[in-house]
Design an enzyme around this catalytic site. Structure first.
Site, PDB file in Angstrom:
ATOM      1  N   CYS A   8      13.524  11.509   6.298  1.00 51.66           N
ATOM      2  CA  CYS A   8      13.644  11.082   7.695  1.00 51.66           C
ATOM      3  C   CYS A   8      15.035  11.407   8.228  1.00 51.66           C
ATOM      4  CB  CYS A   8      13.346   9.597   7.831  1.00 51.66           C
ATOM      5  SG  CYS A   8      14.326   8.592   6.716  1.00 51.66           S
ATOM      6  N   LYS A  13       0.866  -1.187   0.000  1.00 55.46           N
ATOM      7  CA  LYS A  13       0.000   0.000   0.000  1.00 55.46           C
ATOM      8  C   LYS A  13       0.903   1.237   0.000  1.00 55.46           C
ATOM      9  CE  LYS A  13      -1.744   3.106   2.701  1.00 55.46           C
ATOM     10  NZ  LYS A  13      -1.964   4.183   1.737  1.00 55.46           N
ATOM     11  N   GLU A  21       9.868  16.662  15.169  1.00 55.04           N
ATOM     12  CA  GLU A  21      10.128  16.566  13.728  1.00 55.04           C
ATOM     13  C   GLU A  21       9.188  17.520  12.973  1.00 55.04           C
ATOM     14  OE1 GLU A  21       8.851  13.054  11.488  1.00 55.04           O
ATOM     15  OE2 GLU A  21      10.841  12.989  10.577  1.00 55.04           O
ATOM     16  N   GLU A  35       9.846   1.980  10.695  1.00 55.14           N
ATOM     17  CA  GLU A  35      10.886   3.018  10.617  1.00 55.14           C
ATOM     18  C   GLU A  35      10.166   4.354  10.629  1.00 55.14           C
ATOM     19  OE1 GLU A  35      14.001   3.169  10.946  1.00 55.14           O
ATOM     20  OE2 GLU A  35      14.447   1.028  10.941  1.00 55.14           O
TER      21      GLU A  35
HETATM   22  P1  NAP Z   1       2.289   8.528   7.553  1.00 53.75           P
HETATM   23  O1  NAP Z   1       1.242   9.558   7.502  1.00 53.75           O
HETATM   24  O2  NAP Z   1       2.524   7.818   8.829  1.00 53.75           O
HETATM   25  O3  NAP Z   1       1.937   7.478   6.403  1.00 53.75           O
HETATM   26  C1  NAP Z   1       2.766   6.378   6.082  1.00 53.75           C
HETATM   27  C2  NAP Z   1       1.938   5.296   5.424  1.00 53.75           C
HETATM   28  O4  NAP Z   1       1.012   4.762   6.385  1.00 53.75           O
HETATM   29  C3  NAP Z   1       1.076   5.802   4.252  1.00 53.75           C
HETATM   30  O5  NAP Z   1       0.979   4.802   3.273  1.00 53.75           O
HETATM   31  C4  NAP Z   1      -0.272   6.021   4.942  1.00 53.75           C
HETATM   32  O6  NAP Z   1      -1.370   5.994   4.056  1.00 53.75           O
HETATM   33  C5  NAP Z   1      -0.302   4.824   5.872  1.00 53.75           C
HETATM   34  N1  NAP Z   1      -1.267   4.940   6.963  1.00 53.75           N
HETATM   35  C6  NAP Z   1      -1.868   6.056   7.442  1.00 53.75           C
HETATM   36  N2  NAP Z   1      -2.714   5.727   8.453  1.00 53.75           N
HETATM   37  C7  NAP Z   1      -2.637   4.384   8.609  1.00 53.75           C
HETATM   38  C8  NAP Z   1      -3.244   3.457   9.481  1.00 53.75           C
HETATM   39  N3  NAP Z   1      -4.131   3.842  10.401  1.00 53.75           N
HETATM   40  N4  NAP Z   1      -2.916   2.149   9.381  1.00 53.75           N
HETATM   41  C9  NAP Z   1      -2.011   1.742   8.468  1.00 53.75           C
HETATM   42  N5  NAP Z   1      -1.411   2.577   7.593  1.00 53.75           N
HETATM   43  C10 NAP Z   1      -1.706   3.881   7.667  1.00 53.75           C
HETATM   44  O7  NAP Z   1       3.715   9.113   7.118  1.00 53.75           O
HETATM   45  P2  NAP Z   1       4.062  10.016   5.861  1.00 53.75           P
HETATM   46  O8  NAP Z   1       3.535  11.390   6.118  1.00 53.75           O
HETATM   47  O9  NAP Z   1       3.682   9.321   4.598  1.00 53.75           O
HETATM   48  O10 NAP Z   1       5.662  10.033   5.898  1.00 53.75           O
HETATM   49  C11 NAP Z   1       6.406  10.936   6.643  1.00 53.75           C
HETATM   50  C12 NAP Z   1       6.994  10.281   7.876  1.00 53.75           C
HETATM   51  O11 NAP Z   1       7.741   9.137   7.489  1.00 53.75           O
HETATM   52  C13 NAP Z   1       7.977  11.173   8.602  1.00 53.75           C
HETATM   53  O12 NAP Z   1       7.750  11.085   9.994  1.00 53.75           O
HETATM   54  C14 NAP Z   1       9.337  10.568   8.262  1.00 53.75           C
HETATM   55  O13 NAP Z   1      10.348  10.809   9.195  1.00 53.75           O
HETATM   56  C15 NAP Z   1       8.988   9.126   8.162  1.00 53.75           C
HETATM   57  N6  NAP Z   1       9.986   8.395   7.378  1.00 53.75           N
HETATM   58  C16 NAP Z   1      10.847   7.557   8.052  1.00 53.75           C
HETATM   59  C17 NAP Z   1      11.833   6.864   7.353  1.00 53.75           C
HETATM   60  C18 NAP Z   1      12.791   5.947   8.080  1.00 53.75           C
HETATM   61  O14 NAP Z   1      13.388   5.102   7.443  1.00 53.75           O
HETATM   62  N7  NAP Z   1      12.955   6.096   9.385  1.00 53.75           N
HETATM   63  C19 NAP Z   1      11.944   7.023   5.964  1.00 53.75           C
HETATM   64  C20 NAP Z   1      11.053   7.888   5.323  1.00 53.75           C
HETATM   65  C21 NAP Z   1      10.074   8.567   6.036  1.00 53.75           C
HETATM   66  P3  NAP Z   1      -2.010   7.365   3.494  1.00 53.75           P
HETATM   67  O15 NAP Z   1      -0.954   8.026   2.708  1.00 53.75           O
HETATM   68  O16 NAP Z   1      -3.148   6.870   2.688  1.00 53.75           O
HETATM   69  O17 NAP Z   1      -2.427   8.160   4.708  1.00 53.75           O
END
Ligand code: NAP
Length: 501
Positions: free
Chosen positions: A292, A183, A393, A258
């Site tokens: 990240c 997804k 963050e 992550e």
């Molecule tokens: P996010 O809002 O947490 O979304 C990540 C994924 O989870 C998306 O596919 C999202 O779908 C899905 N999701 C949302 N709600 C969910 C639920 N209740 N159950 C299961 N899945 C769900 O994060 P983001 O805004 O896309 O990404 C930014 C974050 O990622 C930042 O905090 C960044 O630091 C972190 N990040 C970490 C790393 C690492 O390796 N540590 C690498 C890259 C990014 P939808 O898009 O449909 O909401």
């Protein structure tokens, strides 16, 4: 190949399930727009629901026996075929990525190349998935371990690296014999669609890789709850990751999350300031700070603070912000209005907390900037370790500078946050550098190098609040997708009453 729906005004992208491009059972699609130019519509993407997830998991489950029974090297050759196709479509992939995520075309190409390197690395791992042979305590007994796939695995990915992160999850999952339901983030489904097309063209058997687009709440939760899903690999925010971890724990399945970072760069008085400036500007404002591993905190020793701040301020002000498709642009937009507002809110909070704004700080408007979500590269000085701008963050191009007296103070401040992803030090003193490597509370430590970056063969991930579960990429990334089996073979041909020494 993906079939366009001729009744739609713009191209409609369906789900990829069981080797077919399937309309969502909800019957609903949503448009996705370029965050640099809202008139540029990338397509309409399926807004799927629980029933679509069920169909995808069923397809993956049906494909598992044959795929897991295929020899690793043969699986690797299929991934290698995908590598060749990724290379031949690099420009298409980079353009799609640039238009849907907003990073510059140069950054997008770099990301695709990084993803391809991951497929290259894991193609070879098909020859190397190995257990251990260990001596038994008993005579004529052969004992060893095997690594075997888990079954159907769910991959949930964020929008900020829409090719590299799907690559670093799908390549190890597939090479070790699992079947996948992925997804992608709702903000960036297009690059994942192209990846699925290429898997299809590379001859991956039907059902081995399935792609379902749609909201995290519906699609993500249905995946985590599905009784046939054996593991979830998630990258994204802490709020979603921690809730997902809890949900998966109720089913007792394997999870890796992550999550966020608040990565420091420490600059000591003896550092090469030109090098440090270049590294900080790249780490802080590259990919609009939406990494990240982005540099979010600069911790500088007092002796060089004025010079460093002057150079960073000039560097931030020089950056040209605009549509990433324009070769003259250095920094693209934020992903959407929500992220733009988050950036602006943290800029407001930092000023309210008493930090001094020395560069940027505003939304960019007027002309082409009115078409998208643009914010200036922003720099604060006078930041104190307790401030929210230092602890939380932002996920945007916003950096705060803290001044310190010596290395020990810098190290303590660098470590005193909840996150622990990447930590960097600029110094010419090798002894101090090694002390930093030893004591930095981070999964990845850099010396005279920006906080950003990763390589296919090196484990990637964070300590403390950043990560739950195994490291990703490298051999460790593949281990997550396998389970161990311990084997005892007694070749005495005789019953042994009791296994005592
Ligand atoms: P996010 O809002 O947490 O979304 C990540 C994924 O989870 C998306 O596919 C999202 O779908 C899905 N999701 C949302 N709600 C969910 C639920 N209740 N159950 C299961 N899945 C769900 O994060 P983001 O805004 O896309 O990404 C930014 C974050 O990622 C930042 O905090 C960044 O630091 C972190 N990040 C970490 C790393 C690492 O390796 N540590 C690498 C890259 C990014 P939808 O898009 O449909 O909401």
């Amino acid at each position: 190949m993906r079939k366009p729906d001729s009744s739609a005004q713009v191209q409609r992208y369906r789900n990829f399930i069981g080797g077919e491009w399937v309309a969502p059972m909800t019957g609903t699609y949503a448009p996705n727009r370029n965050p640099a130019d809202l008139n540029d519509i990338l397509g309409e993407f399926a807004v799927s629901g629980r029933k679509d997830v069920e169909a995808a998991v069923a397809a993956a489950k049906a494909a598992f026996p044959a795929w897991s029974g295929t020899p690793g090297p043969a699986r690797g050759r299929m991934l290698w075929r995908a590598v060749e196709l990724f290379r031949s479509r690099l420009d298409d992939l980079a353009r799609m990525l640039c238009r849907e995520e907003g990073k510059t075309l140069v950054e997008a190409k770099g990301e695709i190349q990084k993803g391809i390197a991951l497929f290259e690395f894991y193609s070879g791992e098909g020859f190397r998935t190995h257990g251990k042979t260990l001596p038994s305590e008993l005579r004529s007994t052969f004992t060893y371990t095997l690594r075997q796939p888990l079954g159907v695995v769910a991959l949930i990915t964020p929008w900020n690296f829409p090719f590299a992160i799907p690559a670093w999850k799908s390549a190890p999952a597939l090479i070790t014999g699992n079947t996948v339901v992925m997804k992608p983030a709702s903000g960036t489904p297009g690059t994942a669609m192209l990846m699925a097309e290429i898997f299809e063209e590379a001859g991956l058997p039907q059902g081995v890789f399935n792609l379902v687009t749609g909201p995290g709440g519906a699609v993500g939760n249905s995946l985590v709850d599905h009784p046939d899903v054996r593991a979830v690999s998630f990258t994204g925010s802490n709020a979603v990751g921690l809730a997902l971890n809890e949900r998966a724990a109720r089913r007792g399945i394997r999870v890796t999350c992550e999550m966020g970072g608040k990565n420091p760069v420490v600059v000591l008085d003896d550092a090469d300031l030109e090098l440090a400036t270049a590294g900080i500007l790249q780490g802080a404002y590259g990919s609009t700070g939406q990494r990240c591993t982005a540099t979010a905190r600069v911790i500088v020793q007092r002796g060089v603070a004025p010079k460093l701040v002057e150079a960073l301020t000039a560097g931030a002000k020089r950056l040209r912000v605009g549509n990433g498709l324009d070769p003259n642009v250095d920094m693209g937009p934020t992903i959407d209005e929500g992220q733009l507002n988050t950036d602006l809110e943290y800029i407001r909070i930092a000023q309210e907390e008493g930090a001094t704004l020395v560069a940027g700080g505003k939304q960019l408007t007027g002309g082409a900037h009115d078409k998208g979500f643009f914010v200036e590269p922003t720099l604060f000085t006078g930041v104190k370790p307790g401030m929210r701008i230092h602890q939380e963050e932002v996920f945007g191009p916003v950096v705060g500078v803290v001044e310190v007296g010596d290395f020990e103070e810098a190290l303590a401040i660098a470590n005193a946050v909840d996150f622990g992803l990447a930590s960097s030090l600029y110094t010419r003193d090798v002894n101090v550098a090694m002390r930093f490597v030893e004591r930095a509370e981070a999964g990845m430590v850099h010396v005279n190098n920006p906080t950003v970056g990763g390589e296919a063969q090196l484990p990637f991930g964070g300590w403390k609040g950043t990560g739950v579960g195994e490291r990703e990429m490298a051999e460790e990334g593949a281990e997550f997708f396998t389970q161990l089996k311990t084997v005892f073979v007694d070749y005495t041909g005789q019953a042994r009453a009791a296994k005592i020494y």
